[in-house]
Design an enzyme around this catalytic site. Structure first.
Site, mmCIF file in Angstrom:
data_model
loop_
_atom_site.group_PDB
_atom_site.id
_atom_site.type_symbol
_atom_site.label_atom_id
_atom_site.label_comp_id
_atom_site.label_asym_id
_atom_site.label_seq_id
_atom_site.Cartn_x
_atom_site.Cartn_y
_atom_site.Cartn_z
ATOM 1 N N ASN A 8 26.587 26.320 52.235
ATOM 2 C CA ASN A 8 26.652 27.294 51.189
ATOM 3 C C ASN A 8 25.530 28.073 51.364
ATOM 4 O O ASN A 8 24.450 28.140 51.121
ATOM 5 C CB ASN A 8 26.528 26.747 49.811
ATOM 6 C CG ASN A 8 26.447 27.508 48.795
ATOM 7 O OD1 ASN A 8 26.585 28.794 48.646
ATOM 8 N ND2 ASN A 8 26.206 27.036 47.676
ATOM 9 N N LYS A 15 22.231 26.112 51.688
ATOM 10 C CA LYS A 15 22.530 24.699 51.257
ATOM 11 C C LYS A 15 23.555 24.074 52.233
ATOM 12 O O LYS A 15 24.425 24.667 52.542
ATOM 13 C CB LYS A 15 23.183 24.494 49.796
ATOM 14 C CG LYS A 15 22.251 24.141 48.733
ATOM 15 C CD LYS A 15 22.640 24.253 47.409
ATOM 16 C CE LYS A 15 22.514 22.851 46.551
ATOM 17 N NZ LYS A 15 23.001 23.313 45.420
ATOM 18 N N ARG A 91 31.453 27.173 51.513
ATOM 19 C CA ARG A 91 31.509 27.720 49.963
ATOM 20 C C ARG A 91 31.708 29.263 50.063
ATOM 21 O O ARG A 91 30.921 29.897 50.642
ATOM 22 C CB ARG A 91 30.377 27.396 48.964
ATOM 23 C CG ARG A 91 30.617 28.025 47.662
ATOM 24 C CD ARG A 91 29.306 27.712 46.786
ATOM 25 N NE ARG A 91 29.608 28.271 45.450
ATOM 26 C CZ ARG A 91 28.539 29.092 44.924
ATOM 27 N NH1 ARG A 91 27.290 29.245 45.499
ATOM 28 N NH2 ARG A 91 28.609 29.502 43.828
ATOM 29 N N HIS A 179 32.030 29.612 40.068
ATOM 30 C CA HIS A 179 31.439 28.123 40.062
ATOM 31 C C HIS A 179 32.597 27.164 39.979
ATOM 32 O O HIS A 179 32.315 26.168 39.364
ATOM 33 C CB HIS A 179 30.585 28.103 38.635
ATOM 34 C CG HIS A 179 29.208 28.640 38.727
ATOM 35 N ND1 HIS A 179 28.530 29.408 37.701
ATOM 36 C CD2 HIS A 179 28.107 28.895 39.837
ATOM 37 C CE1 HIS A 179 27.590 29.917 37.988
ATOM 38 N NE2 HIS A 179 27.142 29.515 39.060
ATOM 39 N N LEU A 207 24.251 25.766 34.502
ATOM 40 C CA LEU A 207 23.109 26.589 34.063
ATOM 41 C C LEU A 207 22.111 26.204 34.927
ATOM 42 O O LEU A 207 21.343 25.279 35.304
ATOM 43 C CB LEU A 207 22.388 25.853 32.734
ATOM 44 C CG LEU A 207 23.487 25.979 31.484
ATOM 45 C CD1 LEU A 207 22.492 25.537 30.225
ATOM 46 C CD2 LEU A 207 23.872 27.298 31.092
ATOM 47 N N ARG A 239 20.445 37.917 36.886
ATOM 48 C CA ARG A 239 21.239 38.705 36.351
ATOM 49 C C ARG A 239 21.486 38.958 35.015
ATOM 50 O O ARG A 239 21.389 38.070 34.073
ATOM 51 C CB ARG A 239 22.643 38.088 36.995
ATOM 52 C CG ARG A 239 22.809 38.118 38.357
ATOM 53 C CD ARG A 239 24.088 37.479 38.880
ATOM 54 N NE ARG A 239 23.539 36.222 39.730
ATOM 55 C CZ ARG A 239 24.362 35.266 40.030
ATOM 56 N NH1 ARG A 239 25.712 35.192 39.884
ATOM 57 N NH2 ARG A 239 23.984 34.220 40.914
ATOM 58 N N ASP A 281 12.511 31.794 37.007
ATOM 59 C CA ASP A 281 12.669 30.566 37.008
ATOM 60 C C ASP A 281 12.196 29.793 35.730
ATOM 61 O O ASP A 281 11.213 29.973 35.087
ATOM 62 C CB ASP A 281 11.677 29.954 38.089
ATOM 63 C CG ASP A 281 11.569 28.417 38.446
ATOM 64 O OD1 ASP A 281 12.110 28.313 39.474
ATOM 65 O OD2 ASP A 281 11.263 27.685 37.698
ATOM 66 N N GLY A 328 20.686 22.814 33.494
ATOM 67 C CA GLY A 328 21.709 21.874 32.745
ATOM 68 C C GLY A 328 21.311 20.431 32.939
ATOM 69 O O GLY A 328 21.323 19.708 31.960
ATOM 70 N N ASN A 330 18.177 19.056 34.076
ATOM 71 C CA ASN A 330 16.835 18.820 33.979
ATOM 72 C C ASN A 330 16.177 19.373 32.645
ATOM 73 O O ASN A 330 14.871 18.902 32.757
ATOM 74 C CB ASN A 330 16.093 19.364 35.267
ATOM 75 C CG ASN A 330 16.742 18.635 36.518
ATOM 76 O OD1 ASN A 330 16.716 17.625 36.689
ATOM 77 N ND2 ASN A 330 17.289 19.745 37.448
ATOM 78 N N GLU A 377 28.728 20.364 44.667
ATOM 79 C CA GLU A 377 29.815 21.278 45.153
ATOM 80 C C GLU A 377 29.938 20.981 46.865
ATOM 81 O O GLU A 377 31.007 20.863 47.291
ATOM 82 C CB GLU A 377 29.282 22.624 45.133
ATOM 83 C CG GLU A 377 29.173 23.348 43.843
ATOM 84 C CD GLU A 377 28.363 24.229 43.608
ATOM 85 O OE1 GLU A 377 26.974 23.944 43.866
ATOM 86 O OE2 GLU A 377 28.565 25.337 43.028
#
Ligand code: AMP
Length: 397
Positions: A8, A15, A91, A179, A207, A239, A281, A328, A330, A377
């Site tokens: 990815n 990744k 991906r 996604h 998220l 974004r 972040d 989402g 953590n 993914e």
């Protein structure tokens, strides 16, 4: 023994994962990420035993993706032992209106995917550059595209339409959704976890740095917050998410910003980063005392709850909610605040379960079952690659 690699490739990170293929079954072997490409690239990977492998390159912004991929390939070779890589799955963020099922990446497909770069300027060029770099390194190795738009390919027709003159839709100016590989994984996990409720009405919330939500009914996407591009919907790390289109007209006509400047503003300088003026972040923002950091978090929660609520008409109610990706999976605070804003839908959290990121975080008696499911993914891509190879094998003479 055979092995499959997944990739990815983004603008500042790559990744990857390596899977061993034995018969039909895949076993995770090693995986990780090269981060901070362009500034101080570093590799962080782990093998199946959980051992952490790290590598830092000399701080050098000039190290290209191609060079890093070559290094990554060399590193993967040291992990392989007697295994042989038989295919690479990628991906690919945008498949446009035509491409949904995984496909072998040949010249014609690469050319067609190039034309979609303006629809995903942050991701598509890097996805395709990685394919080309690997073709140069290993010309005979099959490379397979897995599209992030695919899970939404069968959206109800109305969910694909923008309120513009019809001719634009026919030219591809329509809603696609993204996604999809993450949502496909969530839908599979839900099917396994709750086979009796496969017909359920669920909102999945991805998220992370990029953020979106998907309305899933009976395992299928029926609406989603990202649309024509991955800019729409929720406020994200950098974004903007959904924005009054009049703002863009104002930026261009009154503030004389060029199209390129507006693109950079909306993709790279807005969201949590733009509102806080500090960081994209979420973890950093939580540790800041600055009121702007708190306001950025408040706005993120407000927009997330608003977007979730906007998906309800497509579902006709809500049975389940799933949180996934960096925030989402953590961040109990953000999950609790979004669920609190949606409590009128019948969501109630168990604070203790939420605090430890348990797999079910709703309280006993909550009308809506709320789950945390780590996304994967890479596993979805690897499975698609195996299926395609099997299919091609069964159709070759
Ligand atoms: P992703 O794009 O899925 O890697 O997610 C990146 C986002 O997840 C960043 O905003 C991170 O700050 C956030 N994140 C990762 N771990 C945590 C954590 N433990 N608590 C809060 N946010 C986190």
């Amino acid at each position: 023994m055979k092995a499959i690699v997944t990739l990815n490739a983004g603008s500042s990170s790559i990744k990857f994962a390596l899977y061993e293929l034995s018969g039909d079954s895949l076993r995770f072997d090693a995986g990780g990420k090269i981060e901070e490409i362009g500034t101080a690239p570093r590799l962080r990977a782990r093998n199946a035993d959980g051992d952490i492998l790290e590598r830092n390159w000399p701080h050098d912004g000039a190290l290209s993706h191609e060079h890093l991929l070559e290094d990554l390939f060399a590193w993967a070779a040291t992990q392989l032992g007697d295994r042989e890589i038989i295919a690479i799955g990628h991906r690919i963020v945008h498949g446009g209106p035509y491409f949904a099922a995984p496909r072998l990446l040949d010249d014609a497909l690469l050319d067609a995917l190039d034309t979609l770069i303006p629809l995903a300027p942050l991701h598509q060029p890097h996805n395709l550059a990685a394919v080309r770099a690997l073709r140069a390194l290993a010309p005979d190795l099959p490379q397979i595209a897995c599209f992030d738009t695919a899970f939404h390919h069968d959206l109800p027709a109305l969910a694909t339409r923008l309120p513009l003159p019809r001719a634009f839709h026919d030219q591809g100016v329509r809603r696609y959704g993204f996604h999809g590989l993450s949502y496909e994984h969530i839908a599979e996990r839900l099917r396994e976890a709750d086979p009796d409720r496969v017909g359920g009405r669920v909102i999945a919330a991805h998220l992370g740095n990029g953020a979106s939500m998907c309305a899933i009914r009976a395992g299928k996407s029926v609406d989603t917050t990202m649309g024509f591009t991955a800019l729409d919907g929720l406020m994200m790390g950098t974004r903007s998410g959904a924005l009054d289109p009049g703002v863009i007209l104002h930026l261009q006509t009154q503030l004389r910003m060029s199209a390129q400047e507006v693109e950079t503003l909306l993709y790279k300088k807005s969201g949590l980063l733009g509102v806080s003026g500090l960081s994209s972040d979420m973890r950093s923002l939580h540790t800041s005392d600055a009121p702007q950091a708190a306001e950025a978090i408040d706005l993120f929660v407000r927009h997330a709850a608003r977007q979730a609520a906007a998906l309800i008409p497509a579902l006709g109610g809500l049975d389940g909610m799933v949180f996934t990706a960096g925030i989402g999976e953590n961040d109990p605070v953000i999950r609790a605040r979004i669920c609190e804003s949606l409590s009128w839908l019948g969501l109630a959290l168990d604070a203790e379960a939420n605090g430890r990121n348990a797999s079910i975080i709703s309280a006993q008696g909550s009308k809506v079952l709320v789950r945390v499911i780590p996304t994967d993914e890479e596993a979805v891509i690897a499975r698609h690659v195996v299926n395609l190879i099997k299919f091609e094998g069964s159709h070759s003479p």
